[in-house]
Enzyme design. Structure first.
Site, short mmCIF file in Angstrom:
data_model
loop_
_atom_site.label_atom_id
_atom_site.label_comp_id
_atom_site.label_asym_id
_atom_site.label_seq_id
_atom_site.Cartn_x
_atom_site.Cartn_y
_atom_site.Cartn_z
N LYS A 233 -18.11 4.43 -3.18
CA LYS A 233 -17.81 5.83 -2.87
C LYS A 233 -16.60 6.21 -3.73
CE LYS A 233 -15.51 8.48 -0.94
NZ LYS A 233 -14.83 9.50 -1.77
N ARG B 272 -12.85 13.74 -7.07
CA ARG B 272 -12.22 14.53 -8.14
C ARG B 272 -12.85 14.24 -9.50
NH1 ARG B 272 -10.26 16.75 -4.62
NH2 ARG B 272 -8.65 16.00 -3.20
N SER C 219 -4.20 6.46 -1.25
CA SER C 219 -2.87 6.71 -0.69
C SER C 219 -2.67 5.88 0.58
CB SER C 219 -2.72 8.20 -0.41
OG SER C 219 -3.74 8.60 0.48
N CYS D 296 -0.32 4.13 -9.93
CA CYS D 296 0.33 3.46 -8.80
C CYS D 296 1.38 2.48 -9.29
CB CYS D 296 -0.70 2.74 -7.94
SG CYS D 296 -1.43 1.36 -8.79
P1 NAD Z 1 -6.66 9.36 -1.60
O1 NAD Z 1 -6.14 8.47 -0.53
O2 NAD Z 1 -6.54 10.82 -1.42
O3 NAD Z 1 -8.22 9.07 -1.84
C1 NAD Z 1 -8.72 7.79 -2.05
C2 NAD Z 1 -10.15 7.71 -1.51
O4 NAD Z 1 -10.13 7.95 -0.11
C3 NAD Z 1 -11.09 8.74 -2.13
O5 NAD Z 1 -12.33 8.13 -2.38
C4 NAD Z 1 -11.18 9.80 -1.06
O6 NAD Z 1 -12.44 10.45 -1.06
C5 NAD Z 1 -10.99 9.03 0.22
N1 NAD Z 1 -10.34 9.83 1.28
C6 NAD Z 1 -9.44 10.82 1.10
N2 NAD Z 1 -9.07 11.31 2.28
C7 NAD Z 1 -9.73 10.63 3.23
C8 NAD Z 1 -9.74 10.67 4.68
N3 NAD Z 1 -8.99 11.54 5.36
N4 NAD Z 1 -10.53 9.80 5.33
C9 NAD Z 1 -11.29 8.93 4.66
N5 NAD Z 1 -11.32 8.85 3.30
C10 NAD Z 1 -10.54 9.68 2.59
O7 NAD Z 1 -5.95 8.89 -2.97
P2 NAD Z 1 -6.03 9.57 -4.40
O8 NAD Z 1 -5.23 10.84 -4.38
O9 NAD Z 1 -7.43 9.65 -4.89
O10 NAD Z 1 -5.29 8.48 -5.29
C11 NAD Z 1 -3.91 8.43 -5.47
C12 NAD Z 1 -3.27 7.41 -4.56
O11 NAD Z 1 -3.83 6.12 -4.78
C13 NAD Z 1 -1.78 7.23 -4.81
O12 NAD Z 1 -1.13 7.12 -3.57
C14 NAD Z 1 -1.70 5.93 -5.59
O13 NAD Z 1 -0.48 5.25 -5.49
C15 NAD Z 1 -2.79 5.16 -4.95
N6 NAD Z 1 -3.24 4.06 -5.80
C16 NAD Z 1 -2.92 2.80 -5.42
C17 NAD Z 1 -3.30 1.73 -6.20
C18 NAD Z 1 -2.99 0.33 -5.80
O14 NAD Z 1 -3.58 -0.59 -6.33
N7 NAD Z 1 -2.07 0.13 -4.87
C19 NAD Z 1 -4.01 1.97 -7.39
C20 NAD Z 1 -4.32 3.27 -7.74
C21 NAD Z 1 -3.93 4.33 -6.93
#
Ligand code: NAD
Length: 499
Positions: A173, A177, A226, A281
């Site tokens: 999934k 975006r 996140s 990240c």
């Molecule tokens: P996000 O948490 O908004 O989304 C990530 C995924 O979760 C997406 O597939 C989205 O559809 C899903 N999602 C969003 N809201 C949800 C909800 N309420 N319930 C269930 N699923 C939901 O993150 P993003 O904005 O796409 O990515 C950026 C974030 O990812 C930053 O915080 C970054 O630090 C983090 N990140 C972490 C790593 C790591 O390895 N630690 C790597 C890359 C990015």
């Protein structure tokens, strides 16, 4: 308007929900496509078909599965430019950076070619009289990957490579975006020989994620995104008995010791702080110079470098340093946090708030910002900004700098710049953060090591890629076998009852 759907059973699968999410061109602000969001029924269908396909795939010998990975490597290299163009157009990152995104995912697929070796298991000969003991690594069944927007190639590849090489089927999934590259990768995997149904790409939002979490068929969930969502997914997956590894947000500190080469440190900070518009990240978002003299000299070196940064659309090729952020909402959030920094008393040394690009006035571009004299109580210090904003927190000593990094709730990455081996060793040994750079600003481990943060940056006990991924995507079965003395002792001529 272009519509983007799902990839189920080896073909495009038109969604029927009637619910869509906009996919933007971040450079112009225009909607370039709409993405179909799956219903629970569509997701359940994809899961059921994946479960059927997994049986044969799981029984396929590991070497044959590895050959699919080998061919996948070739095909990704063949289509690298095309993948990078699509990636840049949906994400906004520069063309060379998009290639880097694909490359770092590709390296994990290369590692997965070693699946036969990684899955070999363990054997103890003669653990007792006539007794041998062996442990096998078996696939889990159907697993799920839920991925973020900021690495639309790398992170799906980190998920699908090990999961599939281990013999699982996967429901991926991707982020809503920038969903096109994961779909292209699924097509390439089919061309590489992956049987239909083994990788299903289902696009969706919270509704699909919740259906994944509640499915009794899904055995494991690998999430990146996140922190609040990572924690939510970890808890809900665990509540339904799933294995889960959920990686979250970050606030990565770079400590600059008085003996560091300050030109090197400043160059490193500019690349690690502003590259990909800070949407990594592993971006450095906090610079911690040790000592007032170091801080003053560092700021002096940073300002001209930051002012020279070229911000623009990916179509400008190698000529730009970073592109727009992903959405208007992301841009507004960044500017709101910058304002809070000003209001709370931080010194805005480079102000990118008025940045505008001729011809791209509606794009989601954010100029570079540099704050000095940030303190730990400020929102810009506590929050992951995920934009081109670097905060400087001045520390009086090494111990103070170390404590600062250790007290932050995130623990993804960190770096120290110094010429002193003893300081570097001490830092690497004591800091409570998962990935550490010594004179390396973005210490992303290579594919054959593992990637994972500590504290609020990672939930679960195994990391991504490397040997941990093969542990995460398999479960161990241990067999104890005893073969009592038998035919080799000589023929039995009497008719005997079984005993
Ligand atoms: P996000 O948490 O908004 O989304 C990530 C995924 O979760 C997406 O597939 C989205 O559809 C899903 N999602 C969003 N809201 C949800 C909800 N309420 N319930 C269930 N699923 C939901 O993150 P993003 O904005 O796409 O990515 C950026 C974030 O990812 C930053 O915080 C970054 O630090 C983090 N990140 C972490 C790593 C790591 O390895 N630690 C790597 C890359 C990015």
């Amino acid at each position: 308007m272009k519509e983007i759907h799902h990839w189920i059973d080896g073909a495009e699968y038109k969604g029927t929900s009637g619910r869509f999410s906009d996919v933007f061109n971040p450079a112009t602000g225009e909607v370039q496509a709409r993405l179909s969001l799956a219903t629970k029924a569509e997701l359940d269908h994809a899961i059921a078909r994946a479960a059927e396909a997994q049986v044969k795939w799981g029984a396929t010998n590991p070497q044959r599965r590895a050959r699919v990975m080998m061919e996948f490597v070739r095909l990704i290299n063949r289509d690298m430019d095309q993948l990078a163009e699509v990636l840049s157009s949906e994400h906004g990152k520069t063309f060379p950076d998009a290639k880097g995104d694909i490359q770092r995912g590709l390296e994990v697929i290369e590692f997965c070619v070693a699946a036969p070796h990684m899955l070999k298991g363990e054997f103890t000969d003669s653990a007792g009289p006539g007794i041998d003991m062996y442990s096998m690594r078996q696939p889990l069944g159907v697993v799920a990957g839920i991925t973020p927007f900021n690495f639309p190639a790398m992170i799906p590849l980190w998920k699908m490579g090990p999961a599939l090489a281990c013999g699982n089927a996967m429901i991926l999934k991707p982020s809503e975006r920038d969903p096109s590259v994961p779909l292209m990768l699924a097509k390439l995997l089919q061309e590489a020989g992956l049987p239909d149904g083994v990788l299903q790409v289902v696009n969706g939002d919270k509704e699909s994620v919740d259906a994944i979490l509640d499915s009794p068929v899904i055995q494991a969930v690998g999430f990146v995104g996140s922190t609040p969502i990572a924690q939510y997914i970890y808890e809900r997956a665990a509540a339904t008995g799933k294995r889960a590894q959920c990686f979250g947000g970050a606030k990565n500190h770079m400590i600059i010791m008085p003996d560091a080469d300050l030109d090197q440190a400043a160059d490193a900070l500019v690349g690690a702080g502003y590259g990909a518009a800070g949407e990594r990240c592993m971006a450095i978002s906090v610079a911690v110079p040790v000592g007032e003299k170091t801080a003053d000299a560092l700021i002096e070196k940073l300002v001209p470098r930051i002012e020279k940064l070229k911000v623009g659309p990916w179509t400008a090729g190698n000529d730009i340093d970073y592109g727009p952020v992903v959405t208007k909402a992301a841009k507004e959030n960044i500017l709101r946090l910058v304002q809070s920094g000003v209001d709370q008393g931080a010194e805005l040394v480079v102000d990118g708030r008025d940045f505008s690009l001729q011809g791209y006035e509606n794009g989601f571009f954010v100029g570079p910002h540099l704050f000095d004299r940030v303190t730990p109580d400020m929102d810009i210090y506590k929050t992951e900004i995920f934009g081109p904003v670097l905060s400087t927190v001045r520390a009086g000593s090494y111990e103070e700098a170390l404590k600062l990094a250790m007290d932050h709730e995130y623990g993804n990455g960190t770096a120290i710049f110094t010429r002193d081996g003893d300081t570097a060793r001490d830092f690497a040994s004591r800091v409570n953060i998962g990935m550490v750079g010594i004179n390396v600003p973005i210490p992303v481990p290579l594919a054959y090591h593992t990637f994972g943060g500590w504290k609020k940056s990672g939930f679960g006990d195994l990391n991504q890629h490397g040997p941990d991924a093969f542990r995460f995507y398999t479960r161990t079965k241990t067999v104890t076998s005893r073969w009592p003395s038998g035919i080799k002792e000589g023929g039995e001529f009497n008719f005997k009852a079984m005993d």
